[in-house]
Design a protein around this motif. Structure first.
Motif: not given
Length: 187
Positions: A9, A36-39, A68, A71, A94
């Motif tokens: 992250a 946490p996200t795909t960025r 992410a 997923d 998380s």
């Protein structure tokens, strides 16, 4: 070829993150980065400056993210790496990270932790009875989690390989690759 998941992250240490990704790819394995996200995550560079009581932190490179945490199907991976930096402090809470990390520990699959990386399995109660390295100021945290702190560059405890930080990466990498490749041999 093994598929290895790298959980990270923002504020992950740059060398702790990029070195294992490149080393795995160099060894013919697939390194898949989850966050946490795909960025892309914003890495940081930690260094030890004269006159400072703690490490310093500077902005680092961006690391592309493949998927992410939510997923991730851990059944699709043969190993796990948790880089250090400040990211483990945040990702350890998380539920998806907990689900993924428990999968690897429950099955005895290769898990590599670097620097602050042991904070994740420690928060999940997965270090109890184990030997682990970590960034030396985490010694108390590791011991309170029920582990034995080992101040060495490449601590192997079953399928778990740990180190103190980026200066240990050559030795850690050699040990992790050996554990990973041994796990790929059919029983």
């Amino acid at each position: 070829m093994a598929r290895v998941l790298v959980l990270t992250a923002d504020a992950a240490e740059e060398l702790d993150s990029m070195y294992p990704v490149f080393r795995l790819r160099e060894g013919g394995h697939e390194a898949v980065v989850a966050a946490p996200t795909t960025r892309a995550v914003k890495l940081v560079v930690h260094d030890f400056e004269p006159g400072w009581d703690a490490y310093t932190e500077k902005p680092g490179h961006l690391l592309p993210v493949d998927l992410a945490f939510g997923d991730v199907d851990p059944e699709e991976y043969d190993g796990l790496v948790i880089p250090g930096g400040r990211a483990p402090e945040y990702i350890r809470t998380s539920p998806d990270v907990g689900r993924v990390v428990r999968h690897f520990f429950d099955r005895g699959l290769p898990v590599g932790t670097i620097c602050h990386g042991p904070q994740v399995p420690a928060a999940l109660g997965l270090l109890k009875g184990r030997r682990t390295a970590a960034f030396p100021p985490l010694r108390t945290d590791v011991e309170l989690a029920g582990a034995t702190f080992v101040d060495e560059p490449d601590v192997v405890d079953g399928a778990m390989v740990s180190c103190r930080g980026w200066p240990d990466l050559p030795l850690w990498s050699r040990a992790f690759m050996a554990v990973l490749e041994k796990s790929q041999i059919p029983a």
